[in-house]
Scaffold this motif. Structure first.
Motif, short mmCIF file in Angstrom:
data_model
loop_
_atom_site.label_atom_id
_atom_site.label_comp_id
_atom_site.label_asym_id
_atom_site.label_seq_id
_atom_site.Cartn_x
_atom_site.Cartn_y
_atom_site.Cartn_z
N LEU B 75 7.13 0.66 -3.69
CA LEU B 75 7.48 -0.12 -2.51
C LEU B 75 8.81 0.31 -1.90
N GLN B 76 9.74 0.77 -2.78
CA GLN B 76 11.05 1.20 -2.28
C GLN B 76 10.99 2.58 -1.64
N LYS B 77 10.20 3.46 -2.26
CA LYS B 77 10.13 4.84 -1.76
C LYS B 77 9.32 4.92 -0.47
N THR B 78 8.17 4.26 -0.46
CA THR B 78 7.33 4.29 0.74
C THR B 78 7.03 2.87 1.18
N PRO B 79 8.01 2.25 1.90
CA PRO B 79 7.82 0.86 2.30
C PRO B 79 6.58 0.73 3.19
N PRO B 80 5.66 -0.19 2.84
CA PRO B 80 4.46 -0.35 3.65
C PRO B 80 4.78 -1.07 4.96
N ASP B 81 3.85 -0.98 5.92
CA ASP B 81 4.04 -1.68 7.18
C ASP B 81 3.63 -3.14 7.05
N ILE B 82 2.64 -3.38 6.19
CA ILE B 82 2.16 -4.75 5.97
C ILE B 82 1.86 -4.92 4.48
N ILE B 83 2.10 -6.12 3.97
CA ILE B 83 1.68 -6.43 2.61
C ILE B 83 0.57 -7.47 2.67
N LEU B 105 11.42 -7.93 0.63
CA LEU B 105 11.16 -6.59 1.15
C LEU B 105 11.20 -6.57 2.66
N SER B 106 11.24 -7.76 3.29
CA SER B 106 11.27 -7.86 4.75
C SER B 106 10.11 -7.11 5.41
N VAL B 107 8.97 -7.21 4.80
CA VAL B 107 7.75 -6.61 5.36
C VAL B 107 6.83 -7.78 5.69
N PRO B 108 6.12 -7.75 6.83
CA PRO B 108 5.21 -8.86 7.12
C PRO B 108 4.17 -9.06 6.01
N ILE B 109 3.97 -10.32 5.64
CA ILE B 109 3.07 -10.62 4.53
C ILE B 109 1.87 -11.40 5.05
N ILE B 110 0.67 -10.96 4.65
CA ILE B 110 -0.53 -11.75 4.90
C ILE B 110 -0.94 -12.33 3.56
N LEU B 111 -0.98 -13.67 3.49
CA LEU B 111 -1.31 -14.30 2.22
C LEU B 111 -2.82 -14.57 2.20
N ALA B 112 -3.52 -13.83 1.34
CA ALA B 112 -4.97 -14.03 1.21
C ALA B 112 -5.22 -14.97 0.06
N VAL B 113 -5.62 -16.21 0.39
CA VAL B 113 -5.87 -17.20 -0.66
C VAL B 113 -7.31 -17.05 -1.13
N ASN B 114 -7.45 -16.43 -2.32
CA ASN B 114 -8.78 -16.11 -2.83
C ASN B 114 -9.42 -17.32 -3.52
N MET B 115 -10.66 -17.20 -3.85
CA MET B 115 -11.44 -18.22 -4.57
C MET B 115 -11.63 -19.47 -3.71
#
Lengths: 73, 635
Positions: B75-83, B105-115
């Motif tokens: 995550l530090q080496k290649t910061p993603p655009d979205i998590i 990480l200051s990256v936009p987060i999409i919270l996928a609530v499973n189950m």
């Protein structure tokens, strides 16, 4: 009292987690922090480890580690 | 422009299933922590420029465990655009801890609530809008298993905006306080149906008296099933293959080939491969059963049952899973040792894993039983008991070494029991068939060719006589090593040597070069000695390289090989010598028993009673006083 002193099915509130550092850290991150309610589900057939309900999930800890977790009813 | 999306979540929340649903590719989902050890990449379905990376399951970003370290550096080496942070909706409190840490990480987060299906079924109600407002991340309810909500995630990935988080560095206690406070407003929870079922089932599965017998029953059933069902289909396959090969070989074009080439193709390659192939069903049924045990969550119960017993031999409860998996394949078993946090327990388990007879070894025993013991399936089951016994004895021995001493802690998660997903189990089987076919096409094929050539060529060129062949000379050269073990023939020596490449090669080479297998052994006990040697001697190359990787030390690796060879040699020696003595002097047993009794009586008579009590006749320096009242006093 200690977590290991609880009987099967009894619940208590955690006062402090004084286990060895790595384990303490992992327990903390799982949500075993001051004030959380834990329930002893049962002991393994040989008496150890102990199955514990913490928040919404279940973990097993060895007796000597449970001795280092202080709780109050 | 490529958009990079990282898929992050706790272990066992359906991360890999979501990954498969998003990308369309498939990989294994396990109920064990750490199935996804390496990152996997895939492109979002229908969107060529969005790359999704599936990362190992983690609990925090603390860089404590290997997996967490790997994720953090990535995550530090290649910061993603979205998590995309996938969480288990039936276990939100704990899962949101990671979400809170991810905000750093200051990256936009999409919270996928499973189950979400399981939540609805059990009456758990989550107010998504409130959670979104209070927690500050985009919330989407999904069911990875049922593939619902996937399109919403894809949409969100395309439209998500830059993240605005207030970075607070909270202590663990404060973090959970915050999560609890938010959830108290937006979550109405109660135990799920699965959880209630699990509690009931566990009353039996880990019952004080029933727990162990049930485990023994399940394991015996697994081996018995694989041997009977597997052998049934194997026999049918063997017959069909033999008919097919004879039919092809008598076709005019082939029968007119020169003897050398005809022999190489039909008696060498085809016979060798078909021998191994007929045992594929045995291995498949075994893997099918083990996959079900693993995916259902039963293995965690086994760890729970066995922890205390295993500590006595320097292992821990978590060693059970690698050892049971080793019965399928040593490579899988050794890989599964990664879930053991304690280093000494982990090393000891890695070293002991090969002692549990793997599927290929089982095929060899089924073959031997077929040839020598009228196909008795209990011969192979006996091998497991022997393997388990060896693990106990040699584990105890290892525990006495300094390297393997040390305090250990134990934290086992006991997941909710679930029905294994059919597609996952079938996927495991397909992988196995693929592995097996690759093995048949490479290692087994080359062993067949090499063996046949060495067996039919000698110093004077092509020969029909085995006694003039290179193989005969090679086997003769090393066969005396095995003389004390009761199988001193060039055929067995060559077969053991070929077993280094793959254990199936043992039966393959026996089939190709031994005319009468029974005549190779002195007696039934030397067959058992041969089997013991196969079980305990260092495993095949594939397993060895995996062991080397896990031990991560050349010195330990060399010692492991030496240790396993010695263990194999000594055990086989003991079995053969004892067997030979019993067979040649049956009356000797009685003499032996008489001598032991005599010694015991003399010792008892000459011993002084200890100072603590008069009644006990234990000699001074003995460990524990025999008198029950003084059990705790050492004499």
């Amino acid at each position: 009292m200690r977590l290991s002193e609880l009987k099967d099915g009894e619940s208590a509130k955690v006062i402090s987690v004084d286990t060895e550092v790595d384990l303490k850290k992992r327990l903390n991150q799982m949500g075993m922090v001051k004030g959380v309610k834990v329930t002893v589900i049962k002991r393994a057939p040989l008496g150890c480890p102990i199955e514990i309900k913490l928040r919404d999930f279940y973990i097993a800890l060895r007796e000597e580690d449970c001795e280092n977790i202080k709780v109050e009813k | 422009m490529n958009k990079n999306v990282a898929l992050i979540g706790n272990p066992n929340v359906g991360k890999t299933t979501l990954f498969n649903a998003l990308t369309g590719s498939h990989q294994k989902v396990g109920n064990l922590c750490g199935v996804t050890v390496e990152k996997k990449e895939g492109r979002l379905k229908g969107e060529k420029d969005i790359i999704i990376t599936d990362l190992p399951g983690i609990y925090s970003l603390n860089a404590k465990s290997e997996d967490e370290k790997a994720v953090l550096t990535f995550l530090q080496k290649t910061p993603p655009d979205i998590i995309i942070n996938i969480v288990d909706g039936t276990n939100l409190e704990r899962n949101l801890y990671l979400t809170e840490k991810l905000k750093f990480l200051s990256v936009p987060i999409i919270l996928a609530v499973n189950m979400s299906d399981e939540m609805a079924r059990s009456g758990i109600i989550l107010d998504h809008a409130k959670l979104e407002r209070d927690f500050g991340v985009k919330v989407i309810a999904i069911s990875a298993k049922k593939k619902s909500g996937i399109d919403k995630i894809i949409n969100a990935v395309k439209t998500v905006k830059v993240a605005q988080f207030e970075n607070q560095n909270l202590s663990d206690e404060k973090t959970f306080e915050k999560i609890e406070k938010i959830l108290s407003v937006c979550l109405k929870k109660q135990p799920t149906k699965n959880e209630l079922f699990t509690l009931k089932a566990d009353r039996i599965l880990t019952h004080k008296y029933l727990g162990f017998p049930i485990f023994a029953l399940i394991l015996t059933a697994v081996y018995f099933l694989s041997l009977t069902i597997g052998n049934f289909f194997g026999d049918k396959m063997g017959e069909a293959l033999e008919k097919g090969i004879t039919a092809i070989s008598s076709v005019k074009i082939f029968s007119q080939l020169p003897a050398v080439i005809h022999g190489l193709i039909f008696d060498g390659i085809l016979k060798g491969i078909s021998t191994v192939l007929t045992f594929l069903p045995v291995i498949l049924v075994l893997f099918f059963c083990l996959a079900i045990l693993e995916e259902s969550g039963y293995m965690a119960r086994v760890s729970f049952l066995f922890d205390k017993a295993f500590r006595k031999i320097g292992l821990g409860g978590k060693s059970v899973i690698p050892l049971v998996l080793s019965c399928g394949c040593t490579v899988t078993g050794v890989m599964a040792t990664r879930t053991i946090e304690n280093k000494t327990e982990r090393l000891a388990t890695v070293i002991l894993c090969p002692f549990m007879p793997c599927g290929a070894k089982m095929a060899v025993f089924a073959y031997l039983a077929d040839k020598l013991f009228f196909g008795n399936p209990f011969i192979a089951v006996l091998a497991y008991f022997f393997g388990a016994f060896a693990v106990m004895v040699f584990g105890k021995l290892l525990a006495k070494l300094k390297v393997f001493k040390g305090k250990s802690s134990f934290l086992l998660e006991i997941p909710v029991l679930r029905f294994p997903k059919v597609s996952d189990v079938i996927y495991v089987l397909f992988e196995k068939i693929k592995d097996f076919l690759i093995k048949a096409g490479t290692v087994i094929l080359s062993v067949s060719i090499i063996l046949w050539i060495l067996n039919h060529f000698g110093f004077s060129g092509y020969t029909e006589k085995a006694e003039e062949s290179f193989l005969f000379n090679l086997g003769n050269g090393i066969k005396y090593i095995f003389y004390p073990l009761g199988f001193c023939s060039w055929q067995t020596s060559v077969s053991l040597l070929s077993g280094v490449l793959a254990k199936e090669a043992i039966m393959e080479s026996l089939e190709l070069i031994a005319l009468d297998i029974g005549s190779l052994f002195n007696n039934a006990f030397s067959v058992f000695a041969f089997m013991a040697f196969i079980i305990l001697s260092p495993p095949c190359i594939a397993a060895l390289s995996q062991i080397k990787r896990e031990l991560n030390s050349r010195k330990l690796f060399v010692m492991t090989i030496a240790f396993e060879f010695l263990a194999a040699y000594l055990s086989a020696l003991i079995i053969n010598v004892t067997g030979t003595i019993i067979l040649s002097f049956p009356h000797l047993i009685f003499i032996l028993i008489a001598v032991i009794i005599l010694i015991r009586i003399t010792v008892a008579l000459s011993a002084k009673s200890c100072a603590k009590c008069e009644g006990c006749k234990r000699k001074k320096g003995g460990k524990v006083c025999r008198n029950r009242k003084n059990r705790n006093t050492t004499i």
